[in-house]
Design an enzyme around this catalytic site. Structure first.
Site, PDB file in Angstrom:
ATOM      1  N   LYS A  13      30.162  -6.562  19.321  1.00  0.00           N
ATOM      2  CA  LYS A  13      28.875  -6.036  18.852  1.00  0.00           C
ATOM      3  C   LYS A  13      27.926  -7.306  19.003  1.00  0.00           C
ATOM      4  CE  LYS A  13      29.276  -3.630  15.219  1.00  0.00           C
ATOM      5  NZ  LYS A  13      30.541  -3.604  14.876  1.00  0.00           N
ATOM      6  N   ARG A  88      25.505   2.263   9.523  1.00  0.00           N
ATOM      7  CA  ARG A  88      27.058   2.201   9.776  1.00  0.00           C
ATOM      8  C   ARG A  88      27.544   3.869   8.864  1.00  0.00           C
ATOM      9  NH1 ARG A  88      28.271  -3.400  10.048  1.00  0.00           N
ATOM     10  NH2 ARG A  88      30.575  -3.732   9.359  1.00  0.00           N
ATOM     11  N   ARG A 127      39.838 -14.120  15.346  1.00  0.00           N
ATOM     12  CA  ARG A 127      38.276 -14.651  15.431  1.00  0.00           C
ATOM     13  C   ARG A 127      37.947 -15.930  14.549  1.00  0.00           C
ATOM     14  NH1 ARG A 127      33.761 -10.177  14.380  1.00  0.00           N
ATOM     15  NH2 ARG A 127      34.552  -9.939  12.590  1.00  0.00           N
ATOM     16  N   ARG A 160      36.322 -15.951   8.923  1.00  0.00           N
ATOM     17  CA  ARG A 160      35.380 -15.368   7.997  1.00  0.00           C
ATOM     18  C   ARG A 160      36.192 -14.684   6.686  1.00  0.00           C
ATOM     19  NH1 ARG A 160      32.043 -10.748  11.072  1.00  0.00           N
ATOM     20  NH2 ARG A 160      32.600  -9.450   9.226  1.00  0.00           N
ATOM     21  N   ARG A 171      38.442  -2.198   6.872  1.00  0.00           N
ATOM     22  CA  ARG A 171      37.102  -2.234   7.381  1.00  0.00           C
ATOM     23  C   ARG A 171      37.285  -1.387   8.811  1.00  0.00           C
ATOM     24  NH1 ARG A 171      36.856  -7.979   9.047  1.00  0.00           N
ATOM     25  NH2 ARG A 171      35.162  -7.500  10.393  1.00  0.00           N
TER      26      ARG A 171
HETATM   27  P1  AMP Z   1      29.884  -7.172   9.755  1.00  0.00           P
HETATM   28  O1  AMP Z   1      29.712  -8.585  10.049  1.00  0.00           O
HETATM   29  O2  AMP Z   1      28.962  -6.333  10.786  1.00  0.00           O
HETATM   30  O3  AMP Z   1      31.258  -6.803  10.327  1.00  0.00           O
HETATM   31  O4  AMP Z   1      29.839  -6.914   8.477  1.00  0.00           O
HETATM   32  C1  AMP Z   1      30.557  -7.523   7.499  1.00  0.00           C
HETATM   33  C2  AMP Z   1      30.315  -6.598   6.127  1.00  0.00           C
HETATM   34  O5  AMP Z   1      29.285  -6.526   5.351  1.00  0.00           O
HETATM   35  C3  AMP Z   1      30.929  -5.042   6.178  1.00  0.00           C
HETATM   36  O6  AMP Z   1      32.513  -5.112   5.960  1.00  0.00           O
HETATM   37  C4  AMP Z   1      30.279  -4.854   5.003  1.00  0.00           C
HETATM   38  O7  AMP Z   1      31.069  -4.904   3.734  1.00  0.00           O
HETATM   39  C5  AMP Z   1      28.855  -5.466   5.122  1.00  0.00           C
HETATM   40  N1  AMP Z   1      27.973  -4.691   5.746  1.00  0.00           N
HETATM   41  C6  AMP Z   1      27.405  -5.000   7.179  1.00  0.00           C
HETATM   42  N2  AMP Z   1      26.580  -4.169   7.311  1.00  0.00           N
HETATM   43  C7  AMP Z   1      26.578  -3.034   6.416  1.00  0.00           C
HETATM   44  C8  AMP Z   1      25.843  -2.134   6.542  1.00  0.00           C
HETATM   45  N3  AMP Z   1      24.875  -1.520   7.557  1.00  0.00           N
HETATM   46  N4  AMP Z   1      26.012  -1.132   5.552  1.00  0.00           N
HETATM   47  C9  AMP Z   1      26.637  -1.479   4.530  1.00  0.00           C
HETATM   48  N5  AMP Z   1      27.536  -2.678   4.518  1.00  0.00           N
HETATM   49  C10 AMP Z   1      27.406  -3.593   5.787  1.00  0.00           C
END
Ligand code: AMP
Length: 214
Positions: A13, A88, A127, A160, A171
């Site tokens: 994404k 989400r 990654r 990360r 996740r």
């Molecule tokens: P991502 O980079 O999108 O994979 O997000 C990394 C982490 O940030 C996720 O595993 C969540 O802990 C938090 N996070 C990101 N976007 C959201 C969201 N829309 N709602 C809640 N937690 C989020």
């Protein structure tokens, strides 16, 4: 255009949203990036979010809603945007409908980035982000030249915090349980576009543009 990107962690994404931003000028809005920045800056919000992020759980709906509202009301969002990692869960999808309603805006599409589970694991464990350019790379899949380009520029390949195996499993679970049902939410409104998100970044990008009718 105004787009929501749906898809599991590691489905690409962010990579595709950044590319749409570079090519079309639509703002990439990533709640994950905004949260990581808040953690790095040690803001109060970052401190509140960190434990959930480290565990691979979702941060509270109110925190992310506040971030999204702030971003969507800035003038540059008027050019169009790609929401990357938001909504989400069902509550966030409702919140988004509400915010967009208040701003008088409508979504054009919700794109589902479709990737097989085994590939997701490899994409996530491999990654890395280049510390110099911010480019997202993968030690298993990126061409050697792209990795060398980062290293020769004096960059480091950073992993990360939440790209470790235990957090990744959680996740993916959270995705299945809370986020995947949103596919129906957007399909019911005729907004869903499915993209086969396996293959190279260029191949997927071509399919994404086609799915968006571009
Ligand atoms: P991502 O980079 O999108 O994979 O997000 C990394 C982490 O940030 C996720 O595993 C969540 O802990 C938090 N996070 C990101 N976007 C959201 C969201 N829309 N709602 C809640 N937690 C989020």
């Amino acid at each position: 255009m105004r787009i929501v990107m749906l898809g599991a962690p590691g489905s690409g994404k962010g990579t595709q949203a950044k590319r749409l931003e570079a090519e079309r000028g639509w703002l990439q809005i990533s709640t994950g990036d905004l949260l990581r920045q808040a953690v790095a800056d040690r803001t109060e919000l970052g401190l509140r979010a960190k434990a959930a992020m480290d565990a691979g759980e979702l941060v509270s709906d109110d925190i992310v809603l506040g971030m999204i509202k702030e971003r969507l009301t800035k003038p540059d969002a008027g050019r169009g945007f790609v929401l990357d990692g938001y909504p989400r869960n069902a509550k966030q999808a409702e919140d988004l409908d509400h915010v967009l309603g208040e701003l008088g805006l409508k979504l054009d599409a919700a794109v589902l980035m479709d990737v097989d589970f085994d590939i997701l694991m490899k994409r996530l464990t491999g990654r890395r982000t280049c510390s110099k350019t911010g480019k997202v790379l993968n030690i298993y899949f990126s061409p050697k030249e792209e990795i060398d380009e980062c290293l020769q520029a004096g960059g480091e390949l950073l992993r990360r915090d939440d790209d470790n195996e235990e957090t990744i499993r959680n996740r993916l679970e959270v995705y299945k349980r809370q986020t995947a049902p949103l596919v129906d939410h957007y399909a019911a409104r005729g907004l869903l576009r499915r993209v086969d998100a396996e293959g190279t970044v260029d191949e997927v990008h071509g399919r994404l543009l086609a799915a968006l009718g571009l």
